[in-house]
Design a protein around this motif. Structure first.
Motif, short mmCIF file in Angstrom:
data_model
loop_
_atom_site.label_atom_id
_atom_site.label_comp_id
_atom_site.label_asym_id
_atom_site.label_seq_id
_atom_site.Cartn_x
_atom_site.Cartn_y
_atom_site.Cartn_z
N LYS A 139 0.82 -1.21 0.00
CA LYS A 139 0.00 0.00 0.00
C LYS A 139 0.86 1.27 0.00
O LYS A 139 0.48 2.31 -0.53
N ALA A 140 2.06 1.17 0.59
CA ALA A 140 2.93 2.36 0.72
C ALA A 140 3.69 2.69 -0.56
O ALA A 140 4.28 3.77 -0.66
N ILE A 141 3.66 1.82 -1.54
CA ILE A 141 4.43 2.04 -2.77
C ILE A 141 3.87 3.23 -3.55
O ILE A 141 2.66 3.39 -3.71
N ARG A 142 4.79 4.06 -4.03
CA ARG A 142 4.45 5.21 -4.87
C ARG A 142 5.18 5.07 -6.20
O ARG A 142 6.08 4.24 -6.35
N PRO A 143 4.84 5.90 -7.17
CA PRO A 143 5.54 5.83 -8.46
C PRO A 143 7.05 6.06 -8.34
O PRO A 143 7.83 5.56 -9.15
N LEU A 169 7.77 -8.81 -3.91
CA LEU A 169 7.22 -7.48 -4.13
C LEU A 169 8.23 -6.58 -4.82
O LEU A 169 7.90 -5.86 -5.78
N GLY A 170 9.47 -6.63 -4.37
CA GLY A 170 10.51 -5.82 -4.98
C GLY A 170 10.74 -6.19 -6.44
O GLY A 170 10.85 -5.31 -7.30
N ARG A 171 10.78 -7.49 -6.71
CA ARG A 171 11.00 -7.93 -8.10
C ARG A 171 9.83 -7.52 -8.99
O ARG A 171 10.02 -7.03 -10.11
#
Length: 394
Positions: A139-143, A169-171
Motif C-alpha cells: 500500500k505504501a508504494i508510490r511511483p 514485491l521488490g522484483r
C-alpha cells in the motif's frame, strides 16, 4: 563449493600473498606504485583495488569481504568502519533526491534518525510501515519508490518481516530491497534465498563476535557493491587494517559461536517464561511469539536476542524492577551492543530515549519495563543462576 564452516576459514585466501597461515595486518595507508603508468592508472580507478591507497582497498579488507559475500550468497561485499557507515552508504547508493523509501516502524534507532534527519532533509521521501503487515508495504508504494529497507528480526522488539513476500514485491515492482541482517546473522538467515537484493550488517556484532571492533558490511551484486564503494570513497568510512584483521579472526568461529548462542538463548527464554517477575518473553524461537511459524520458515536458527518485559501494575513499578534486575545481575553486563561471546542486557527506553519520539517508542513496543538481552556463550546454568539470584533481591 566448500561447506560454510570451511569457507569461514579459507575463503578469500588469494588476497594473502604471503606464506603466513594467518593473514597479515597491512598497516599502511599507501603502496608503492608500479613503474608502468598504465598499471598505476588501473590501480587508481579499479573498484576495491587492494594495494593502491587504504581508502580504496586493503588486502585484509578484500579477504574479509570475500568471506562475508560467501556467507550471504552474494557476488561481492564491501567492508566499512561501522554498521551505520554500511547502512548509510548502501542507502545513498540506492536513492537520490526525489526518490521514495519504505522503512519499518521498528528499526535500530540510528536508522530512524538517518531517515528523519538526513534522507528527508536531502529530498528523499520516507514512509514507515508495520513490518508484520505485508499489505502495508504494498500500500505504501508510490511511483517514485526506489527502495524497501527492512530489518528482521527487528531491534529491539524482535518482530519478523516476511522475506519471501518482500523479495517478490521488490522484483514485481522493480524496487530494490535491502535488509539489515545483523540480529539474525548469516548463520541463522540468508535473505538472498528469498530474493532480497542487498544485505547490510553491523559486523561489530555477531560477525566480529568479541566486542573488540567496529565494522560494517554491504553485500550485493558486483555492480551495486562498486556503486557503494564509489560512495564510500567520498564518505570516507574506511575499515582500519587492525579492525579488518580482528573481523577476519572473529569470522572463523562464527558458526560455532552462533550455534551455542542459539541453544543458550532458547533455553533461557523457556526458563524466563516461567518466572513470576516476567510478564512477557519475546523470542522468535518460542511458539508464543506471534510470528513463530514465519520465523521457522525463513530462519535456520532463532538468534541470541530476546526481550523480556518486567511485571508491574504501572510504568513506575516496571521501571523500578527493571533497574533492580540490571543492578543485581553479575554475569550479564549492562551494556549496549550485542552478538558477542559475553552476555549483555540493556534498557532500550533509556538507551534510545533521546533519539526516538514517544510515538516511535510506542509503535516499536519499547516500554519502561522492557529489557533487551544478548545471550553469550557462557554455560547456560550460570546464566539462569544469575537471573535467579537477581530476582531474589527484588
Amino acid at each position: 563449493m566448500s561447506k560454510l564452516e570451511t569457507s569461514l576459514i579459507h575463503e578469500g585466501e588469494q588476497f594473502n600473498t604471503t606464506n603466513s597461515v594467518v593473514a597479515p595486518i597491512y598497516q599502511t595507508s599507501t603502496y608503492f606504485a608500479d613503474e608502468d603508468i598504465a598499471s598505476f592508472a588501473h590501480a587508481a580507478t579499479a573498484p576495491k583495488y587492494p594495494e593502491f591507497y587504504h581508502r580504496h582497498g586493503n588486502p585484509t579488507n578484500s579477504q574479509v569481504a570475500a568471506v562475508i559475500a560467501r556467507l550471504e550468497k552474494t557476488e561481492d561485499a564491501l567492508v566499512l568502519a561501522t554498521g551505520m557507515a554500511a547502512i548509510s552508504t548502501a542507502m545513498l547508493a540506492a536513492v537520490q533526491a526525489g526518490d521514495h523509501v519504505i522503512i519499518q516502524y521498528a528499526h535500530y534507532s540510528a536508522v530512524l534518525m538517518f531517515a528523519r534527519e538526513f534522507l528527508q532533509q536531502y529530498g528523499v521521501e520516507v514512509s514507515h510501515v508495520d513490518q508484520t503487515d505485508n499489505a502495508a508495504f504494498e500500500k505504501a508504494i508510490r511511483p517514485n519508490t526506489k527502495l524497501i529497507y527492512i530489518e528482521t528480526p527487528s531491534n529491539p522488539n524482535l518482530d519478523i518481516t516476511d522475506l519471501e513476500f518482500i523479495g517478490k514485491l521488490g522484483r514485481d515492482k522493480g524496487i530494490m530491497t535491502m535488509i539489515d541482517n545483523t540480529f539474525a546473522s548469516p548463520i541463522n538467515q540468508t535473505p538472498t534465498d528469498y530474493g532480497i537484493d542487498v544485505v547490510v550488517h553491523s559486523a561489530t556484532k555477531y560477525l566480529g563476535g568479541h566486542s573488540d571492533l567496529t565494522a560494517g558490511a554491504i553485500c550485493g551484486t558486483k555492480d551495486f557493491v562498486e556503486k557503494a564503494w564509489r560512495r564510500s570513497l567520498v564518505l570516507g568510512a574506511s575499515l582500519s587494517p587492525f579492525d579488518s584483521w580482528l573481523l577476519l579472526r572473529g569470522l572463523k568461529t562464527l558458526a560455532l559461536r552462533v550455534r551455542q548462542i542459539n541453544e543458550n538463548a532458547l533455553t533461557l527464554a523457556q526458563w524466563l517464561t516461567k518466572q513470576p517477575l516476567i510478564q512477557k518473553v519475546n523470542y522468535v524461537g518460542l511458539p508464543s511469539h506471534p510470528q513463530h511459524e514465519l520465523a521457522k520458515k525463513q530462519m535456520h536458527g532463532f538468534t541470541g536476542m530476546l526481550c523480556i518485559e518486567v511485571a508491574g501494575d504501572n510504568d513506575a513499578v516496571q521501571f523500578e524492577r527493571a533497574q533492580h534486575i540490571l543492578n543485581n545481575l553479575n554475569v550479564f553486563s549492562n551494556a549496549v551492543s550485542l552478538g558477542g561471546v559475553e552476555s549483555l542486557i540493556a534498557h532500550p527506553a533509556s538507551m534510545w530515549g533521546a533519539s526516538q519520539t514517544e510515538e516511535q517508542r510506542k509503535k516499536s513496543d519499547i516500554t519502561t519495563g522492557l529489557l533487551r538481552i544478548s545471550v553469550g556463550i557462557e554455560h547456560i546454568d550460570d546464566l539462569i543462576a544469575d537471573f535467579e539470584q537477581a530476582f531474589k533481591k527484588i
